[in-house]
Design a protein around this motif. Structure first.
Motif, PDB file in Angstrom:
ATOM      1  N   LEU A 130       6.587 -18.189  20.746  1.00  0.00           N
ATOM      2  CA  LEU A 130       6.001 -18.889  21.885  1.00  0.00           C
ATOM      3  C   LEU A 130       4.493 -18.670  21.876  1.00  0.00           C
ATOM      4  O   LEU A 130       3.975 -17.788  21.188  1.00  0.00           O
ATOM      5  CB  LEU A 130       6.612 -18.415  23.207  1.00  0.00           C
ATOM      6  N   GLU A 131       3.812 -19.510  22.660  1.00  0.00           N
ATOM      7  CA  GLU A 131       2.363 -19.368  22.844  1.00  0.00           C
ATOM      8  C   GLU A 131       2.103 -19.134  24.325  1.00  0.00           C
ATOM      9  O   GLU A 131       2.796 -19.682  25.183  1.00  0.00           O
ATOM     10  CB  GLU A 131       1.628 -20.614  22.352  1.00  0.00           C
ATOM     11  N   ASP A 145      10.945  -3.867  25.088  1.00  0.00           N
ATOM     12  CA  ASP A 145      11.716  -2.958  24.237  1.00  0.00           C
ATOM     13  C   ASP A 145      11.740  -3.320  22.755  1.00  0.00           C
ATOM     14  O   ASP A 145      12.399  -2.653  21.967  1.00  0.00           O
ATOM     15  CB  ASP A 145      13.155  -2.858  24.758  1.00  0.00           C
ATOM     16  N   ARG A 146      11.048  -4.371  22.353  1.00  0.00           N
ATOM     17  CA  ARG A 146      11.033  -4.760  20.941  1.00  0.00           C
ATOM     18  C   ARG A 146       9.601  -5.041  20.507  1.00  0.00           C
ATOM     19  O   ARG A 146       8.727  -5.305  21.316  1.00  0.00           O
ATOM     20  CB  ARG A 146      11.857  -6.036  20.708  1.00  0.00           C
ATOM     21  N   GLU A 147       9.409  -5.028  19.197  1.00  0.00           N
ATOM     22  CA  GLU A 147       8.107  -5.370  18.635  1.00  0.00           C
ATOM     23  C   GLU A 147       7.930  -6.888  18.642  1.00  0.00           C
ATOM     24  O   GLU A 147       8.886  -7.644  18.483  1.00  0.00           O
ATOM     25  CB  GLU A 147       8.042  -4.846  17.196  1.00  0.00           C
ATOM     26  N   ILE A 148       6.677  -7.324  18.852  1.00  0.00           N
ATOM     27  CA  ILE A 148       6.347  -8.747  18.786  1.00  0.00           C
ATOM     28  C   ILE A 148       5.194  -8.907  17.815  1.00  0.00           C
ATOM     29  O   ILE A 148       4.191  -8.182  17.894  1.00  0.00           O
ATOM     30  CB  ILE A 148       5.965  -9.294  20.175  1.00  0.00           C
ATOM     31  N   MET A 149       5.344  -9.830  16.877  1.00  0.00           N
ATOM     32  CA  MET A 149       4.278 -10.098  15.920  1.00  0.00           C
ATOM     33  C   MET A 149       3.306 -11.114  16.510  1.00  0.00           C
ATOM     34  O   MET A 149       3.714 -12.081  17.162  1.00  0.00           O
ATOM     35  CB  MET A 149       4.842 -10.639  14.599  1.00  0.00           C
ATOM     36  N   ARG A 174       0.026 -16.935  18.984  1.00  0.00           N
ATOM     37  CA  ARG A 174       1.439 -17.248  18.730  1.00  0.00           C
ATOM     38  C   ARG A 174       2.182 -15.920  18.648  1.00  0.00           C
ATOM     39  O   ARG A 174       1.840 -15.047  17.846  1.00  0.00           O
ATOM     40  CB  ARG A 174       1.588 -18.038  17.434  1.00  0.00           C
ATOM     41  N   LEU A 175       3.183 -15.779  19.497  1.00  0.00           N
ATOM     42  CA  LEU A 175       3.954 -14.551  19.568  1.00  0.00           C
ATOM     43  C   LEU A 175       5.317 -14.778  18.941  1.00  0.00           C
ATOM     44  O   LEU A 175       6.014 -15.732  19.298  1.00  0.00           O
ATOM     45  CB  LEU A 175       4.125 -14.115  21.032  1.00  0.00           C
ATOM     46  N   GLU A 176       5.695 -13.905  18.007  1.00  0.00           N
ATOM     47  CA  GLU A 176       6.992 -14.020  17.350  1.00  0.00           C
ATOM     48  C   GLU A 176       7.779 -12.744  17.581  1.00  0.00           C
ATOM     49  O   GLU A 176       7.497 -11.701  16.968  1.00  0.00           O
ATOM     50  CB  GLU A 176       6.808 -14.292  15.850  1.00  0.00           C
ATOM     51  N   PRO A 177       8.759 -12.764  18.504  1.00  0.00           N
ATOM     52  CA  PRO A 177       9.535 -11.554  18.788  1.00  0.00           C
ATOM     53  C   PRO A 177      10.436 -11.184  17.619  1.00  0.00           C
ATOM     54  O   PRO A 177      10.938 -12.055  16.901  1.00  0.00           O
ATOM     55  CB  PRO A 177      10.355 -11.941  20.026  1.00  0.00           C
ATOM     56  N   ILE A 178      10.605  -9.874  17.422  1.00  0.00           N
ATOM     57  CA  ILE A 178      11.554  -9.367  16.429  1.00  0.00           C
ATOM     58  C   ILE A 178      12.873  -9.161  17.169  1.00  0.00           C
ATOM     59  O   ILE A 178      13.125  -8.098  17.729  1.00  0.00           O
ATOM     60  CB  ILE A 178      11.055  -8.029  15.822  1.00  0.00           C
TER      61      ILE A 178
END
Length: 195
Positions: A130-131, A145-149, A174-178
């Motif tokens: 998402l942006e 609780d998770r990393e986001i790239m 731009r955020l990319e959740p793991i």
């Protein structure tokens, strides 16, 4: 755009001395509990009791971990907050008591000085890229609780409870959740601004 790392957050006593709070960000930089324009923090609540009073402050509370809390705000109907609840907003200068549902909790606390700043808090469950629009004076993005790239010119990552801070008009990251994670988006504006 800047990243605040959870490991570097400042830990300080509550205003009423009843516990500790972890300060994520405050404006102006270095402001104390009586002179901030806005403040984002996390607190560990080990027992029920009275909330600190902050004159002229509006606050929003979210439960990050634990079973939850019931707030009694100036004799109004009790408000039950759990980790699944929407962010809950109330004035920080009315008498407020709290009872834990079952054991300690950690909360996210956003406060703004009434008449000078205003805020909104969104709790999103995200599993796809998402942006985030930087349409407020300040926007903070906090994964639970998770990393986001962070994908872009200068790739980076947000660890759990790290904060991404965007000023108005910043390029949309731009955020990319793991995997699926909870994301808090906090927008802080001067009243009468665009948001």
């Amino acid at each position: 755009m800047r990243i605040l790392r959870a490991a570097g957050y400042r830990v300080m006593p509550w205003k009423n001395g009843g516990g500790t709070t972890t300060e994520v960000a405050v404006s102006p930089d270095g402001a104390g509990l009586d002179d901030f324009d806005w403040r984002v923090s996390m607190a560990r609540i080990e027992a029920g009791g009275a909330f600190s009073s902050f004159a002229g402050i509006d606050r929003t509370l979210c439960v990050l971990e634990g079973q939850g809390i019931v707030l009694d705000i100036a004799g109004g109907a009790p408000a039950e907050l759990t980790a699944a609840s929407a962010p809950f907003s109330f004035p920080a200068d009315v008498p407020t008591g709290a009872v834990l549902i079952s054991g300690p909790i950690t909360d996210l606390n956003v406060m703004t000085r009434r008449g000078r700043m205003a805020h909104t808090v969104e709790r999103l469950t995200v599993a796809a890229p998402l942006e985030i629009e930087a349409e407020a004076d300040t926007t903070l993005v906090l994964p639970l609780d998770r990393e986001i790239m962070l994908v872009g010119d200068t790739p980076d990552r947000l660890g759990p409870l790290d904060a991404l801070v965007l000023d108005r008009g910043a390029r949309k990251p731009r955020l990319e959740p793991i995997g699926s994670t909870i994301l808090f988006v906090i927008r802080i504006d001067r009243p009468g601004g665009n948001h």
